[in-house]
Design an enzyme around this catalytic site. Structure first.
Site, PDB file in Angstrom:
ATOM      1  N   TYR A 155      16.298   7.243  17.267  1.00 48.59           N
ATOM      2  CA  TYR A 155      17.377   8.242  17.276  1.00 48.59           C
ATOM      3  C   TYR A 155      16.973   9.472  16.466  1.00 48.59           C
ATOM      4  O   TYR A 155      17.633  10.499  16.537  1.00 48.59           O
ATOM      5  CB  TYR A 155      18.666   7.622  16.728  1.00 48.59           C
ATOM      6  CG  TYR A 155      19.119   6.456  17.577  1.00 48.59           C
ATOM      7  CD1 TYR A 155      19.770   6.668  18.784  1.00 48.59           C
ATOM      8  CD2 TYR A 155      18.838   5.134  17.212  1.00 48.59           C
ATOM      9  CE1 TYR A 155      20.147   5.609  19.598  1.00 48.59           C
ATOM     10  CE2 TYR A 155      19.214   4.061  18.014  1.00 48.59           C
ATOM     11  CZ  TYR A 155      19.861   4.308  19.200  1.00 48.59           C
ATOM     12  OH  TYR A 155      20.218   3.265  20.021  1.00 48.59           O
TER      13      TYR A 155
ATOM     14  N   GLU B  41       7.100 -14.776  25.672  1.00 52.14           N
ATOM     15  CA  GLU B  41       7.968 -13.823  26.385  1.00 52.14           C
ATOM     16  C   GLU B  41       7.151 -12.645  26.935  1.00 52.14           C
ATOM     17  O   GLU B  41       7.302 -12.253  28.086  1.00 52.14           O
ATOM     18  CB  GLU B  41       9.060 -13.279  25.454  1.00 52.14           C
ATOM     19  CG  GLU B  41      10.196 -14.245  25.158  1.00 52.14           C
ATOM     20  CD  GLU B  41      11.194 -14.357  26.316  1.00 52.14           C
ATOM     21  OE1 GLU B  41      10.991 -13.708  27.358  1.00 52.14           O
ATOM     22  OE2 GLU B  41      12.179 -15.099  26.172  1.00 52.14           O
TER      23      GLU B  41
ATOM     24  N   ARG C 146      26.540  -0.807  19.657  1.00 50.47           N
ATOM     25  CA  ARG C 146      27.669  -1.371  20.408  1.00 50.47           C
ATOM     26  C   ARG C 146      28.918  -0.525  20.210  1.00 50.47           C
ATOM     27  O   ARG C 146      29.751  -0.411  21.113  1.00 50.47           O
ATOM     28  CB  ARG C 146      27.880  -2.839  20.010  1.00 50.47           C
ATOM     29  CG  ARG C 146      26.713  -3.717  20.464  1.00 50.47           C
ATOM     30  CD  ARG C 146      26.812  -5.164  19.996  1.00 50.47           C
ATOM     31  NE  ARG C 146      25.549  -5.869  20.225  1.00 50.47           N
ATOM     32  CZ  ARG C 146      25.249  -7.071  19.727  1.00 50.47           C
ATOM     33  NH1 ARG C 146      26.119  -7.705  18.968  1.00 50.47           N
ATOM     34  NH2 ARG C 146      24.083  -7.615  19.977  1.00 50.47           N
TER      35      ARG C 146
ATOM     36  N   SER D 215      19.737   1.083  16.182  1.00 52.54           N
ATOM     37  CA  SER D 215      20.858   1.805  15.574  1.00 52.54           C
ATOM     38  C   SER D 215      21.104   1.397  14.124  1.00 52.54           C
ATOM     39  O   SER D 215      21.386   2.247  13.282  1.00 52.54           O
ATOM     40  CB  SER D 215      22.110   1.568  16.425  1.00 52.54           C
ATOM     41  OG  SER D 215      22.374   0.182  16.557  1.00 52.54           O
TER      42      SER D 215
ATOM     43  N   LYS E 235      12.998  -9.336  22.385  1.00 50.82           N
ATOM     44  CA  LYS E 235      14.216  -8.756  21.817  1.00 50.82           C
ATOM     45  C   LYS E 235      14.981  -9.842  21.083  1.00 50.82           C
ATOM     46  O   LYS E 235      15.313 -10.881  21.657  1.00 50.82           O
ATOM     47  CB  LYS E 235      15.073  -8.165  22.933  1.00 50.82           C
ATOM     48  CG  LYS E 235      16.402  -7.638  22.429  1.00 50.82           C
ATOM     49  CD  LYS E 235      17.105  -6.852  23.499  1.00 50.82           C
ATOM     50  CE  LYS E 235      18.491  -6.452  23.057  1.00 50.82           C
ATOM     51  NZ  LYS E 235      19.180  -5.708  24.108  1.00 50.82           N
TER      52      LYS E 235
ATOM     53  N   LYS F 196      11.843  -5.466  19.630  1.00 51.87           N
ATOM     54  CA  LYS F 196      13.098  -4.899  19.140  1.00 51.87           C
ATOM     55  C   LYS F 196      13.851  -5.920  18.323  1.00 51.87           C
ATOM     56  O   LYS F 196      13.940  -7.065  18.766  1.00 51.87           O
ATOM     57  CB  LYS F 196      13.916  -4.482  20.359  1.00 51.87           C
ATOM     58  CG  LYS F 196      15.274  -3.932  20.031  1.00 51.87           C
ATOM     59  CD  LYS F 196      15.997  -3.607  21.305  1.00 51.87           C
ATOM     60  CE  LYS F 196      17.421  -3.267  20.950  1.00 51.87           C
ATOM     61  NZ  LYS F 196      18.294  -3.346  22.078  1.00 51.87           N
TER      62      LYS F 196
HETATM   63  C1  PBG Z   1      21.949  -3.847  25.385  1.00 50.22           C
HETATM   64  C2  PBG Z   1      21.146  -3.041  24.453  1.00 50.22           C
HETATM   65  C3  PBG Z   1      21.321  -3.085  23.087  1.00 50.22           C
HETATM   66  C4  PBG Z   1      20.456  -2.147  22.565  1.00 50.22           C
HETATM   67  C5  PBG Z   1      19.728  -1.546  23.611  1.00 50.22           C
HETATM   68  N1  PBG Z   1      20.179  -2.138  24.802  1.00 50.22           N
HETATM   69  C6  PBG Z   1      22.279  -3.841  22.256  1.00 50.22           C
HETATM   70  C7  PBG Z   1      22.448  -5.283  22.371  1.00 50.22           C
HETATM   71  O1  PBG Z   1      21.557  -6.001  22.828  1.00 50.22           O
HETATM   72  O2  PBG Z   1      23.520  -5.733  21.994  1.00 50.22           O
HETATM   73  C8  PBG Z   1      20.367  -1.891  21.090  1.00 50.22           C
HETATM   74  C9  PBG Z   1      19.945  -0.569  20.648  1.00 50.22           C
HETATM   75  C10 PBG Z   1      20.269  -0.226  19.240  1.00 50.22           C
HETATM   76  O3  PBG Z   1      20.853  -1.006  18.459  1.00 50.22           O
HETATM   77  O4  PBG Z   1      19.944   0.906  18.884  1.00 50.22           O
HETATM   78  N2  PBG Z   1      21.427  -4.329  26.511  1.00 50.22           N
END
Ligand code: PBG
Length: 342
Positions: free
Chosen positions: A329, A249, A215, A290, A205, A264
């Protein structure tokens, strides 16, 4: 190898457009397929009854109260979507620096999980293991001395994974990028007898700028801006520059007991997906996050892109890169398109 490929056939004897000339032929030579079985639908839950709140930076996405989430879950099941990922918007008053609301068995996400599993038991439910929805600093871990603490955070994550499992979730998805969390969570679950609980690790990630709309949706953006907070997640999420590190990782997480791994964000990171799939051959997922959704939907809403087409094109590209499934989504829209008659 490469040599052979470049000399395999010559124009005009070989015409690569021959196989592309008709629809039936294109179907026959297609190497990759996308199906509704490949989709995981991330959803946002809020307190209340009968209420939905649009997420401004994610057109078409609403935060739902639990009763409406249950209706959405039934729709997902009817469309054949295998699983949901549920994310809570926590009341700011319940947020503390130690994020203890994360392991309150009566918290919003646990109540949402139980309601969905009671109503739709054959739908998979996944929950995040990370402290950001519950932490007044907006971070995935506990902040002390200006640093997001690793080992102290693990103690909280373990408790969170256990309460979410006991609420009925099927998959725990640690998204916090602390070192050693997969092993710690696996041991804690096994100690409690939850040997069948699956773990999908957000293994690679990245510290991406593409998470901002998420967020906003869970209400952690404001918290991240507080004065005592470190304002980005670069000390735990990965540097965008790296992909060898992604393999380390992923390797760690598999050794620690991950059943599935995730990369991600999605589309700009398909090179990482391909390397992970080739190297490890484990069930591999990507999250079309997102910000990716906002880019495509925002453009489509202005008439600049065709939403249905770009959605299916991007999802198929994830499959081509080696993904076994995609968190998106657009899962409901994609499922409708994929199940509609050709
Ligand atoms: C937080 C988390 C995030 C997302 C999934 N779990 C955001 C972050 O790491 O700040 C992001 C998902 C998205 O942007 O659609 N643990």
């Amino acid at each position: 190898m490469t040599q052979r490929h470049t000399t395999l056939g010559r124009f005009p004897t070989t015409r690569l457009r021959r196989n592309r000339r008709t629809g039936w032929s294109r179907r026959l030579v297609a190497e990759t397929r996308l199906s509704v079985d490949d989709l995981i639908w991330p959803v946002f839950v809020q307190e209340g009854r009968g209420t939905r709140t649009p997420v401004a930076s994610m057109p078409g996405v609403d935060r739902l109260s639990i009763d409406l989430l249950v209706e959405a879950a039934k729709e997902a099941r009817d469309l054949g979507i295998p699983a949901l990922a549920i994310f809570p918007e926590t009341d700011p008053k319940a947020k503390t620096p130690d994020a203890r609301e994360a392991y309150n068995p009566g918290n919003l996400v646990c109540r949402a999980v139980s309601a969905v599993k009671n109503a739709v038991p054959d739908l998979g439910v996944m929950t995040d293991v990370a402290l950001d929805p519950f932490n007044s600093d907006g971070h995935d871990g506990i902040v002390r001395d200006g640093y997001v603490q690793n080992d102290e955070t693990l103690d909280a994550l373990i408790k969170q994974a256990v309460v979410q499992t006991e609420a009925g979730a099927d998959i725990q998805a640690p998204s916090d990028m602390m070192d050693g969390r997969i092993g710690a969570i696996r041991r804690a679950l096994d100690d409690k007898g939850h040997v069948h609980q699956q773990i999908m690790s957000y293994a690679a990630k990245y510290a991406s700028a593409l998470y901002n709309p998420f967020r906003d949706a869970i209400g952690s953006s404001g918290a991240l801006q507080t004065l005592n907070s470190v304002r980005d997640k670069k000390t735990y999420q990965m540097d965008v520059a790296n992909s060898d590190e992604a393999l380390r990782e992923v390797g760690f997480d598999i050794e620690e007991g991950a059943d599935m791994v995730m990369v991600k964000p999605g589309l700009p990171y398909l090179d990482v997906v391909r390397r992970v799939k080739d190297r490890f051959g484990v069930p591999t997922y990507a999250y079309q996050v997102s910000g990716e959704y906002a880019m495509l939907r925002g453009a489509a809403d202005r008439g600049w892109l065709d939403w249905n087409k770009v959605l299916l094109e991007t999802l198929l590209s994830f499959r081509r890169a080696g993904c076994d499934g995609i968190l998106t989504y657009g899962a409901v829209d994609a499922a409708r398109l994929l199940t509609a008659k050709r």
